[in-house]
Design an enzyme around this catalytic site. Structure first.
Site, PDB file in Angstrom:
ATOM      1  N   HIS A  93       0.874  -1.340  -0.132  1.00  0.00           N
ATOM      2  CA  HIS A  93       0.043  -0.126   0.075  1.00  0.00           C
ATOM      3  C   HIS A  93       0.750   1.221  -0.034  1.00  0.00           C
ATOM      4  O   HIS A  93       2.054   1.308   0.340  1.00  0.00           O
ATOM      5  CB  HIS A  93      -0.765   0.013   1.206  1.00  0.00           C
ATOM      6  CG  HIS A  93      -0.496   0.480   2.398  1.00  0.00           C
ATOM      7  ND1 HIS A  93      -0.207   1.733   2.843  1.00  0.00           N
ATOM      8  CD2 HIS A  93       0.205  -0.502   3.591  1.00  0.00           C
ATOM      9  CE1 HIS A  93       0.398   1.760   4.138  1.00  0.00           C
ATOM     10  NE2 HIS A  93       0.638   0.418   4.385  1.00  0.00           N
ATOM     11  N   CYS A  94       0.232   2.392  -0.401  1.00  0.00           N
ATOM     12  CA  CYS A  94       0.785   3.627  -0.245  1.00  0.00           C
ATOM     13  C   CYS A  94      -0.367   4.649   0.248  1.00  0.00           C
ATOM     14  O   CYS A  94      -1.003   4.013   1.058  1.00  0.00           O
ATOM     15  CB  CYS A  94       1.331   4.050  -1.944  1.00  0.00           C
ATOM     16  SG  CYS A  94       0.017   4.057  -2.852  1.00  0.00           S
ATOM     17  N   ALA A  95      -0.378   5.793  -0.098  1.00  0.00           N
ATOM     18  CA  ALA A  95      -1.258   6.589   0.609  1.00  0.00           C
ATOM     19  C   ALA A  95      -2.713   6.232  -0.008  1.00  0.00           C
ATOM     20  O   ALA A  95      -3.781   6.099   0.806  1.00  0.00           O
ATOM     21  CB  ALA A  95      -1.065   8.068   0.515  1.00  0.00           C
ATOM     22  N   SER A  97      -3.032   3.915  -2.823  1.00  0.00           N
ATOM     23  CA  SER A  97      -2.954   2.632  -3.542  1.00  0.00           C
ATOM     24  C   SER A  97      -3.426   2.892  -5.153  1.00  0.00           C
ATOM     25  O   SER A  97      -4.168   1.986  -5.500  1.00  0.00           O
ATOM     26  CB  SER A  97      -3.536   1.359  -2.802  1.00  0.00           C
ATOM     27  OG  SER A  97      -2.760   1.096  -1.827  1.00  0.00           O
ATOM     28  N   PHE A 131      -3.586   3.546   2.564  1.00  0.00           N
ATOM     29  CA  PHE A 131      -3.420   3.941   4.042  1.00  0.00           C
ATOM     30  C   PHE A 131      -4.522   4.842   4.342  1.00  0.00           C
ATOM     31  O   PHE A 131      -5.130   4.838   5.654  1.00  0.00           O
ATOM     32  CB  PHE A 131      -1.979   4.434   4.411  1.00  0.00           C
ATOM     33  CG  PHE A 131      -2.285   4.780   5.751  1.00  0.00           C
ATOM     34  CD1 PHE A 131      -2.143   3.696   6.841  1.00  0.00           C
ATOM     35  CD2 PHE A 131      -2.197   6.216   6.384  1.00  0.00           C
ATOM     36  CE1 PHE A 131      -1.977   4.190   8.133  1.00  0.00           C
ATOM     37  CE2 PHE A 131      -2.343   6.436   7.561  1.00  0.00           C
ATOM     38  CZ  PHE A 131      -2.163   5.489   8.457  1.00  0.00           C
TER      39      PHE A 131
END
Length: 160
Positions: A93-95, A97, A131
């Site tokens: 995941h990133c901020a 996705s 996230f």
């Protein structure tokens, strides 16, 4: 439900189709925050990989997640393969996705296929909505500064 079939040219030999299927065996799918929480709580063989860059240092993170910044991700692929070698599922995941999370998941999948890495990893996934979606949906977050996070953030935020 509609299903689409992709046909292969008749001129391809059966062995070529099998080889292609083997190369495409590792696909990347998405998982919801609620499903990931349930998976992580019930299965110790799930790894969560946070590929955000500097955001992780001033925002919270998913307890127990490993940080592999997208900026240095490609150089750290061998390290990630070793760190997740005993895991069944690796979730990126990133901020949000939308870019970094899916890109890193695909890069990791390709790396495992290209190097024929004999890892236990079977499922490579991306956290839906990243996230930010995880936090907005009320899932537990951690604000520790441990590297890596041990997932023991507070009594009301259970270890994943």
């Amino acid at each position: 439900m509609c299903r689409f079939l992709i046909s292969t040219p008749f001129s391809r030999r059966r062995g070529e189709r099998k080889a292609e299927a083997g190369r495409m065996a590792r696909s990347v799918s998405y998982v919801s925050a609620a499903k990931l929480l349930a998976m992580a709580r019930s299965n110790p063989r799930v790894a969560i990989i946070d590929v955000r860059d500097e955001e992780r240092s001033y925002q919270a993170h998913i307890g127990g997640s490993h940080h592999f910044s997208s900026r240095s991700f490609a150089a750290r692929l061998p390290e990630l393969a070793r760190a997740t070698g005993d895991k069944d599922t690796v979730v990126f995941h990133c901020a949000l996705s939308k870019v970094r999370g899916p890109s890193c998941a695909k890069m990791f999948s390709d790396y495992l296929s290209e190097t024929k890495e004999e890892s236990g990893t079977k499922n490579i996934m991306v956290l839906e909505r990243g996230f930010n979606g995880w936090e907005l949906s009320g899932q537990p977050v951690c604000r520790c500064t441990d590297a890596p996070c041990k997932g023991t953030c507070s009594p009301e935020e259970p270890e994943l």
